[in-house]
Design a protein around this motif. Structure first.
Motif, PDB file in Angstrom:
ATOM      1  N   ARG A  26       4.468  -3.979  -7.375  1.00  0.00           N
ATOM      2  CA  ARG A  26       5.373  -3.791  -6.546  1.00  0.00           C
ATOM      3  C   ARG A  26       4.984  -3.982  -5.215  1.00  0.00           C
ATOM      4  O   ARG A  26       4.016  -3.647  -4.984  1.00  0.00           O
ATOM      5  CB  ARG A  26       6.208  -2.517  -6.827  1.00  0.00           C
ATOM      6  CG  ARG A  26       5.393  -1.346  -6.630  1.00  0.00           C
ATOM      7  CD  ARG A  26       6.263  -0.106  -6.924  1.00  0.00           C
ATOM      8  NE  ARG A  26       5.245   1.009  -6.888  1.00  0.00           N
ATOM      9  CZ  ARG A  26       4.945   1.815  -5.751  1.00  0.00           C
ATOM     10  NH1 ARG A  26       5.650   1.625  -4.759  1.00  0.00           N
ATOM     11  NH2 ARG A  26       4.105   3.081  -5.536  1.00  0.00           N
ATOM     12  N   ARG A  27       6.029  -4.249  -4.367  1.00  0.00           N
ATOM     13  CA  ARG A  27       5.811  -4.387  -3.002  1.00  0.00           C
ATOM     14  C   ARG A  27       6.263  -3.475  -2.244  1.00  0.00           C
ATOM     15  O   ARG A  27       7.577  -3.160  -2.560  1.00  0.00           O
ATOM     16  CB  ARG A  27       6.282  -5.681  -2.372  1.00  0.00           C
ATOM     17  CG  ARG A  27       5.538  -6.956  -2.954  1.00  0.00           C
ATOM     18  CD  ARG A  27       6.042  -8.417  -2.605  1.00  0.00           C
ATOM     19  NE  ARG A  27       5.399  -9.551  -3.212  1.00  0.00           N
ATOM     20  CZ  ARG A  27       5.129 -10.689  -2.641  1.00  0.00           C
ATOM     21  NH1 ARG A  27       5.192 -10.737  -1.263  1.00  0.00           N
ATOM     22  NH2 ARG A  27       4.458 -11.520  -3.139  1.00  0.00           N
ATOM     23  N   VAL A  28       5.621  -2.941  -1.287  1.00  0.00           N
ATOM     24  CA  VAL A  28       6.117  -1.785  -0.457  1.00  0.00           C
ATOM     25  C   VAL A  28       5.834  -2.145   0.890  1.00  0.00           C
ATOM     26  O   VAL A  28       4.742  -2.739   1.357  1.00  0.00           O
ATOM     27  CB  VAL A  28       5.200  -0.371  -1.086  1.00  0.00           C
ATOM     28  CG1 VAL A  28       6.062   0.758   0.105  1.00  0.00           C
ATOM     29  CG2 VAL A  28       5.578  -0.104  -2.263  1.00  0.00           C
ATOM     30  N   TRP A  30       5.735  -0.614   4.849  1.00  0.00           N
ATOM     31  CA  TRP A  30       5.919   0.722   5.717  1.00  0.00           C
ATOM     32  C   TRP A  30       6.073   0.274   7.130  1.00  0.00           C
ATOM     33  O   TRP A  30       5.716  -0.721   7.639  1.00  0.00           O
ATOM     34  CB  TRP A  30       4.491   1.527   5.532  1.00  0.00           C
ATOM     35  CG  TRP A  30       4.026   1.991   4.263  1.00  0.00           C
ATOM     36  CD1 TRP A  30       4.764   3.301   4.034  1.00  0.00           C
ATOM     37  CD2 TRP A  30       3.339   1.562   3.241  1.00  0.00           C
ATOM     38  NE1 TRP A  30       4.132   3.786   2.635  1.00  0.00           N
ATOM     39  CE2 TRP A  30       3.565   2.757   2.247  1.00  0.00           C
ATOM     40  CE3 TRP A  30       2.824   0.391   2.802  1.00  0.00           C
ATOM     41  CZ2 TRP A  30       2.931   2.340   0.776  1.00  0.00           C
ATOM     42  CZ3 TRP A  30       2.116   0.192   1.572  1.00  0.00           C
ATOM     43  CH2 TRP A  30       2.271   1.321   0.582  1.00  0.00           C
ATOM     44  N   SER A  34       2.355   4.112   9.881  1.00  0.00           N
ATOM     45  CA  SER A  34       2.525   5.209   8.781  1.00  0.00           C
ATOM     46  C   SER A  34       1.212   5.390   8.365  1.00  0.00           C
ATOM     47  O   SER A  34       0.336   4.569   8.281  1.00  0.00           O
ATOM     48  CB  SER A  34       3.246   4.459   7.873  1.00  0.00           C
ATOM     49  OG  SER A  34       4.939   3.967   8.145  1.00  0.00           O
ATOM     50  N   ILE A  36      -0.835   5.862   5.174  1.00  0.00           N
ATOM     51  CA  ILE A  36      -0.559   5.140   3.907  1.00  0.00           C
ATOM     52  C   ILE A  36      -1.587   6.182   2.990  1.00  0.00           C
ATOM     53  O   ILE A  36      -1.362   6.722   1.917  1.00  0.00           O
ATOM     54  CB  ILE A  36      -1.017   3.750   3.620  1.00  0.00           C
ATOM     55  CG1 ILE A  36       0.177   2.994   4.485  1.00  0.00           C
ATOM     56  CG2 ILE A  36      -0.644   3.481   2.302  1.00  0.00           C
ATOM     57  CD1 ILE A  36      -0.187   1.754   4.585  1.00  0.00           C
ATOM     58  N   GLU A  45      -3.714   4.673  -6.137  1.00  0.00           N
ATOM     59  CA  GLU A  45      -3.123   3.491  -6.065  1.00  0.00           C
ATOM     60  C   GLU A  45      -4.028   2.683  -5.280  1.00  0.00           C
ATOM     61  O   GLU A  45      -4.911   2.957  -4.559  1.00  0.00           O
ATOM     62  CB  GLU A  45      -1.852   3.775  -5.166  1.00  0.00           C
ATOM     63  CG  GLU A  45      -0.951   4.573  -5.726  1.00  0.00           C
ATOM     64  CD  GLU A  45       0.426   4.585  -4.799  1.00  0.00           C
ATOM     65  OE1 GLU A  45       1.446   3.885  -5.142  1.00  0.00           O
ATOM     66  OE2 GLU A  45       0.352   5.483  -3.850  1.00  0.00           O
ATOM     67  N   PHE A  47      -3.842  -0.904  -2.666  1.00  0.00           N
ATOM     68  CA  PHE A  47      -3.172  -1.573  -1.645  1.00  0.00           C
ATOM     69  C   PHE A  47      -3.652  -2.836  -1.312  1.00  0.00           C
ATOM     70  O   PHE A  47      -5.111  -2.981  -0.953  1.00  0.00           O
ATOM     71  CB  PHE A  47      -2.922  -0.636  -0.359  1.00  0.00           C
ATOM     72  CG  PHE A  47      -2.288   0.733  -0.928  1.00  0.00           C
ATOM     73  CD1 PHE A  47      -0.826   0.992  -0.761  1.00  0.00           C
ATOM     74  CD2 PHE A  47      -3.225   1.734  -0.950  1.00  0.00           C
ATOM     75  CE1 PHE A  47      -0.263   2.050  -1.149  1.00  0.00           C
ATOM     76  CE2 PHE A  47      -2.699   3.035  -1.309  1.00  0.00           C
ATOM     77  CZ  PHE A  47      -1.164   3.129  -1.384  1.00  0.00           C
TER      78      PHE A  47
END
Length: 75
Positions: A26-28, A30, A34, A36, A45, A47
């Motif tokens: 999935r793409r997120v 921010w 932010s 992370i 996770e 990234f």
């Protein structure tokens, strides 16, 4: 001697590798500034930077930046 199992971080992925990776993930997005990942926290996770820059800080001081295609976190 055999090469290391994991190369030194950060690692840069090719465009084809990013395409295969994101076909299942999935793409997120921010907002700027932010947090992370916090230093010392246990993570689960990974990234991948797709756009912009991700600042890396240690003890509150910026020590490096990640750019598109670079990864950080846990696998």
């Amino acid at each position: 001697t055999p090469p290391p199992l994991f190369p030194p971080s950060p690692t840069t992925l090719s465009a084809a590798e990013l395409d295969r990776f994101f076909a299942r993930e999935r793409r997120v997005v921010w907002p700027a500034d932010s947090v992370i990942i916090r230093e010392g926290e246990i993570g689960d996770e990974m990234f991948v930077v797709l756009d912009g820059e991700l600042a890396i800080s240690r003890h509150g001081m910026r020590i490096d930046y990640l750019t598109p295609g670079m990864i950080v976190g846990e696998m």
